[in-house]
Design a protein around this motif. Structure first.
Motif, PDB file in Angstrom:
ATOM      1  N   UNK A 128       0.800  -1.220   0.000  1.00  0.00           N
ATOM      2  CA  UNK A 128       0.000   0.000   0.000  1.00  0.00           C
ATOM      3  C   UNK A 128       0.838   1.278   0.000  1.00  0.00           C
ATOM      4  N   UNK A 129       2.145   1.149   0.323  1.00  0.00           N
ATOM      5  CA  UNK A 129       2.951   2.353   0.492  1.00  0.00           C
ATOM      6  C   UNK A 129       3.091   3.174  -0.792  1.00  0.00           C
ATOM      7  N   UNK A 130       3.472   2.593  -1.936  1.00  0.00           N
ATOM      8  CA  UNK A 130       3.548   3.387  -3.159  1.00  0.00           C
ATOM      9  C   UNK A 130       2.188   3.979  -3.554  1.00  0.00           C
ATOM     10  N   UNK A 131       1.116   3.208  -3.313  1.00  0.00           N
ATOM     11  CA  UNK A 131      -0.227   3.688  -3.645  1.00  0.00           C
ATOM     12  C   UNK A 131      -0.613   4.872  -2.765  1.00  0.00           C
ATOM     13  N   UNK A 132      -0.213   4.808  -1.496  1.00  0.00           N
ATOM     14  CA  UNK A 132      -0.540   5.878  -0.555  1.00  0.00           C
ATOM     15  C   UNK A 132       0.059   7.210  -0.997  1.00  0.00           C
ATOM     16  N   UNK A 133       1.312   7.185  -1.449  1.00  0.00           N
ATOM     17  CA  UNK A 133       1.964   8.436  -1.843  1.00  0.00           C
ATOM     18  C   UNK A 133       1.350   9.030  -3.115  1.00  0.00           C
ATOM     19  N   UNK A 134       0.631   8.202  -3.872  1.00  0.00           N
ATOM     20  CA  UNK A 134      -0.056   8.714  -5.061  1.00  0.00           C
ATOM     21  C   UNK A 134      -1.472   9.195  -4.743  1.00  0.00           C
ATOM     22  N   UNK A 135      -2.129   8.520  -3.794  1.00  0.00           N
ATOM     23  CA  UNK A 135      -3.518   8.865  -3.458  1.00  0.00           C
ATOM     24  C   UNK A 135      -3.716   8.633  -1.953  1.00  0.00           C
ATOM     25  N   UNK A 136      -3.379   9.640  -1.150  1.00  0.00           N
ATOM     26  CA  UNK A 136      -3.387   9.482   0.297  1.00  0.00           C
ATOM     27  C   UNK A 136      -4.790   9.246   0.849  1.00  0.00           C
ATOM     28  N   UNK A 137      -5.758   9.964   0.368  1.00  0.00           N
ATOM     29  CA  UNK A 137      -7.110   9.839   0.910  1.00  0.00           C
ATOM     30  C   UNK A 137      -7.653   8.415   0.754  1.00  0.00           C
ATOM     31  N   UNK A 138      -7.361   7.799  -0.371  1.00  0.00           N
ATOM     32  CA  UNK A 138      -7.909   6.464  -0.647  1.00  0.00           C
ATOM     33  C   UNK A 138      -7.180   5.366   0.117  1.00  0.00           C
ATOM     34  N   UNK A 139      -5.868   5.488   0.238  1.00  0.00           N
ATOM     35  CA  UNK A 139      -5.091   4.362   0.752  1.00  0.00           C
ATOM     36  C   UNK A 139      -4.550   4.571   2.166  1.00  0.00           C
ATOM     37  N   UNK A 140      -4.863   5.683   2.814  1.00  0.00           N
ATOM     38  CA  UNK A 140      -4.326   5.948   4.147  1.00  0.00           C
ATOM     39  C   UNK A 140      -4.748   4.882   5.164  1.00  0.00           C
ATOM     40  N   UNK A 141      -6.046   4.554   5.216  1.00  0.00           N
ATOM     41  CA  UNK A 141      -6.515   3.617   6.233  1.00  0.00           C
ATOM     42  C   UNK A 141      -5.961   2.205   6.042  1.00  0.00           C
ATOM     43  N   UNK A 142      -6.052   1.626   4.828  1.00  0.00           N
ATOM     44  CA  UNK A 142      -5.462   0.285   4.671  1.00  0.00           C
ATOM     45  C   UNK A 142      -3.956   0.280   4.908  1.00  0.00           C
ATOM     46  N   UNK A 143      -3.292   1.378   4.531  1.00  0.00           N
ATOM     47  CA  UNK A 143      -1.845   1.455   4.778  1.00  0.00           C
ATOM     48  C   UNK A 143      -1.559   1.396   6.274  1.00  0.00           C
ATOM     49  N   UNK A 144      -2.224   2.251   7.052  1.00  0.00           N
ATOM     50  CA  UNK A 144      -1.944   2.308   8.490  1.00  0.00           C
ATOM     51  C   UNK A 144      -2.349   1.021   9.192  1.00  0.00           C
TER      52      UNK A 144
END
Length: 382
Positions: free
Chosen positions: A216-232
């Protein structure tokens, strides 16, 4: 960061105050090349290969992250500082100080300027006898013999007598009396580098965060709002599992544990990245997990200013990090500092490393170690 390597050096002096020359040399090696782990006694031996005054000789082992060529450059610089004129490769000569690279772990190196292991080591009593004091688990990679075995067949039968113990006391590990230390810092602060150096130099079991495996980390840096929760959530689960497993498995051959993160970083980052309702849910889960986690005996926070963090992030070149904003790093820094202030029962230490480079500058690394040692000593007194 390059993995530190163990190097054996032989030191000799037959001009001026020979013992003082050697002691100054060891200090400079410790400050400029790598952490000196062990030093032999000082021996007096006759000159080898030419007629001159008797030498004082010793051997030492150190850890360094420098390449062999870079280490050789630094050795020549130390010899020059101590008054040595450039070496005459074609003949032996009297000298204020002489530093030879004897071995670099089990490597075999043959270049125009460097032969490792040293091509004459097995023929020189003044090299082998001090090396025996180091009690090394080392075998000559070409001759396949230990130092003790090399001594028995050494053709050099000259007198080699102990003169004194060296006054230089190598740094013992600064984490004495502690079982678990966590080293934290913002993105690019150098926490993994420092944890790795400490683990290598002081025989620690190391726990490194497995961020590279998080999809999820690369995805988070591209779209924080969408991937913040699954990343954390994925980070929290992975950190909990890793720390629980590694801290519960005692290693008889290691002196303590050093980790490049603490589980509380999950809450710090989540507070910055998650929406308010998501954070409330996240914190409920975190609080349940946090109660079960072992707390570090010492928590070290490496503070770096935001400009320096951005420089470090750019240098290490991870594509998904290159668009990190200064404002995001500022929030993370604030989160850490607020956490430290709120944890009155946490034995914490903040070290400002904004002007440090403990990879390229050994003296900066020693400053960090000294700060840790002073904190531990102060905690014991209290």
């Amino acid at each position: 960061m390059k993995t530190p390597i163990k190097v054996i050096l032989s030191l000799g002096s037959n001009q001026g105050n020979r013992q003082e020359n050697i002691e100054k040399c060891i200090e400079l090696i410790n400050q400029e090349i790598g952490l000196v782990l062990c030093v032999s006694k000082i021996y007096e031996t006759p000159s080898w290969g030419f007629d001159s005054d008797y030498f004082f000789n010793c051997a030492l082992v150190l850890n360094t992250s420098f390449s062999p060529d870079k280490m050789l450059q630094k050795i020549m610089g130390i010899e020059k500082k101590l008054g040595r004129t450039p070496k005459n490769a074609s003949q032996y000569e009297a000298r204020i100080i002489d530093i030879d690279i004897i071995a670099i772990e089990n490597e075999v190196i043959k270049t125009e300027f460097l032969n490792v292991p040293h091509i004459e080591m097995q023929n020189r009593l003044f090299v082998l006898q001090p090396m025996l004091d180091l009690n090394l688990d080392w075998k000559h990679p070409v001759l396949q013999k230990t130092v003790k075995e090399l001594l028995t067949i050494c053709p050099d039968k000259s007198d080699c007598k102990v003169i004194s113990e060296i006054e230089f006391i190598p740094i013992k590990h600064p984490i004495s009396n502690l079982n678990y230390i966590a080293i934290e810092g913002n993105i690019g602060a150098g926490k993994t580098t420092l944890a790795s150096k400490i683990a290598s130099d002081f025989n620690a079991k190391i726990i490194l965060e497995r961020f590279a495996d998080n999809p999820f980390l690369p995805k988070f840096y591209k779209d924080q709002n969408r991937y913040a929760f699954p990343l954390e959530m994925s980070f929290l689960a992975d950190r909990y599992q890793q720390l629980s497993d590694d801290l519960s498995q005692f290693d008889l051959f290691k002196d303590f544990v050093v980790a490049d993160y603490h589980i509380f970083k999950s809450l710090i980052f989540a507070k910055v990245t998650l929406q308010e309702d998501e954070f409330r849910l996240y914190k409920t889960l975190f609080d349940i997990i946090y109660k079960e986690m072992p707390k570090p005996d010492l928590y070290v926070y490496l503070y770096q200013n935001t400009d320096r963090l951005l420089e470090n992030i750019k240098k290490r070149g991870r594509n998904y990090e290159q668009d990190i904003k200064a404002s995001y790093l500022d929030k993370i820094n604030k989160g850490y500092l607020d956490f430290i202030k709120s944890q009155t029962n946490l034995n914490s230490l903040i070290i400002d490393v904004s002007e440090f480079d403990f990879v390229k500058k050994q003296e900066d690394y020693l400053k960090v170690l000294q700060a840790i040692k002073e904190k531990i000593d102060d905690s014991i007194v209290r």
